[in-house]
Design an enzyme around this catalytic site. Sequence first.
Site, mmCIF file in Angstrom:
data_model
loop_
_atom_site.group_PDB
_atom_site.id
_atom_site.type_symbol
_atom_site.label_atom_id
_atom_site.label_comp_id
_atom_site.label_asym_id
_atom_site.label_seq_id
_atom_site.Cartn_x
_atom_site.Cartn_y
_atom_site.Cartn_z
ATOM 1 N N ARG A 92 -9.989 25.150 -15.820
ATOM 2 C CA ARG A 92 -11.428 25.348 -15.742
ATOM 3 C C ARG A 92 -12.126 24.379 -16.678
ATOM 4 O O ARG A 92 -11.605 24.007 -17.745
ATOM 5 C CB ARG A 92 -11.751 26.792 -16.144
ATOM 6 N N THR A 365 -16.448 24.584 -3.226
ATOM 7 C CA THR A 365 -15.084 24.928 -3.638
ATOM 8 C C THR A 365 -14.117 24.706 -2.471
ATOM 9 O O THR A 365 -14.522 24.553 -1.325
ATOM 10 C CB THR A 365 -15.011 26.384 -4.165
ATOM 11 N N VAL A 384 -16.295 21.829 -7.683
ATOM 12 C CA VAL A 384 -17.322 21.212 -8.519
ATOM 13 C C VAL A 384 -18.559 22.107 -8.555
ATOM 14 O O VAL A 384 -19.617 21.702 -8.994
ATOM 15 C CB VAL A 384 -17.700 19.794 -8.029
ATOM 16 N N SER A 436 -15.465 32.418 -13.642
ATOM 17 C CA SER A 436 -15.295 31.895 -12.291
ATOM 18 C C SER A 436 -14.995 33.031 -11.335
ATOM 19 O O SER A 436 -14.513 34.098 -11.735
ATOM 20 C CB SER A 436 -14.134 30.888 -12.260
#
EC number: 2.3.2.2
Length: 573
Positions: A92, A365, A384, A436
């Site tokens: 990450r 993604t 991104v 995330s």
Amino acid sequence: MLCLFVTPLAAADGNRVPLAERPPGAAVASAHSLATDAGLRILREGGNAFDAAIAVSATLSVVEPISSGIGGGGFFLLHDASTGRDVFVDARETAPAAATPERYLTADGEFDRDRAENGPWAAGIPGLPAAFVHLAERYGKLPLAQSLAPAIHAAREGFPAYGRMTRGYERRRAVMERYPGTREVFLANGRPLRDGDLFRQPDLARTLERLAAQGFDGFYRGDTARLLIEGVRAEGGEWTADELAAYRVAEREPIRFGYRGWEIVTAPPPSSGGIALAQMLQILAPFELADLEPATRAHLTIESMRRAFRDRTFYLGDPDFVEIPQRLLTSRDYAAGLRATIHPARATPSDLLSGEPTPLEDEETTHFSIIDADGNRVAGTQTVNLLYGSGLIPPGTGVLLNNEMDDFALKPGTPNAFGVMGFDANAPAPGKRMLSSMTPSFMVRPDRVAVLGTPGGSRIITMVLLGILGYDAGLGAQEVAALPRFHHQWMPDVVSAERGMFDAATAASLRAMGHELNLPPDEVEGGRGSSHVWGNLQTVLWNRADNTLEGGTDPRNEVGEARVELRATTPAR
């Protein structure tokens, strides 16, 4: 930790069906056929699933700039068949030291969404290049340069632009054309890309070549690092050479829990997905979902989503910076307590669930799934963040930078681009990883092993949930990849769904229970309108009883491919 013992299946005549010890070949499913080809090529050249993961990930970084790239980060869930070990590789992005919450406020104290989503302040320090080096050094069999070769070729020689790329560019064009380095890449012929145009990225090829030749230092130090820092600073950002050089991949223990005879192995924090999956599936475990009416089945699933996302908001962040009550949040007893708050025929308004922490001690993604002929497997999800990330390419690098800073709680209680909120646990700090939703996962049962994951922002978690429920219901890989989808994330208090998910009768029943629905307006009268399709699920399945492999690629994506190659086309050990 739940342990499952591999035993033969009982045949109809009472005899035991032996279960295969190794797959009959290899399977790769990814969001682009060139990436699938790259993974299979590396396997043919003697690599294992981990080498193939580098090839697939790097090639996706070239051919899917709309979704991911080496200017972003990702998570890799690995299974090493020789040791039986599962490990979660956390690549990450991290927060630059200068990116304090005050930097994302306007002069009058309001949240500056443009700064959070676009340009240099939106970008965290990339992690994906470090992941390639880590995988090659710790788990692969081949040199990094060999595994990166397909991606370098694709960047240098080019590939045809396709609909999702060109449509996404039109949506982000105003931002991307702010920056000279981005214009140089995407307007090389003086106009935006059109479907079928050959898209070459020579600067990106050179950046990948430096990474291939020099490893970590080829990206995080030296010429590439200098160009990245110069490009960020030219646009007003404040990256430093020290924080680039200090980036490190983290290895973490995956989350494991049981669900109806499966062992689920999935992503720990800083992913929020694994804890949410543990809560949702353990809430649902006592219900025979297949025997329920569609509206009741959807209602219970929605209520499990609501509760998991409420906990996500308050408790989850980077485990290196905040204390997360993971053991409690993933326990069966905690799930039972949440289950007890669900009314069997009425929606729970989200504002009736506490808005304060209780005292406890789409197209963005991309994902790929791999199983090799030795039984090694990889679930990789990388991003991104939003379409084309921050829109900024530092000149001379070809590296499209992420806009993952928006995944922090930059202003507590203010929703991010995906509508999810956060508080202190997910506030930015120097070197901290933003929360995330990426949820690469394995499902393991004596007779079946599945690898799955998807893009989709906050919807990733619920799409993986529905994929797991599909496999548990006996579906095959392609059927799981094609399942229709619905989603709830606590706030806003609304159920969104794809076209074809709910028929009129089911939608009416859900509304009668008190659920607000956000449906395609031409499908069910009264829907407010939603994206008609989401995600890009990629999955592979090993059926150990008959020793067959299946791949499933999301039919929503025009360029994805899942392929199986039998052992005859893979190297013998």
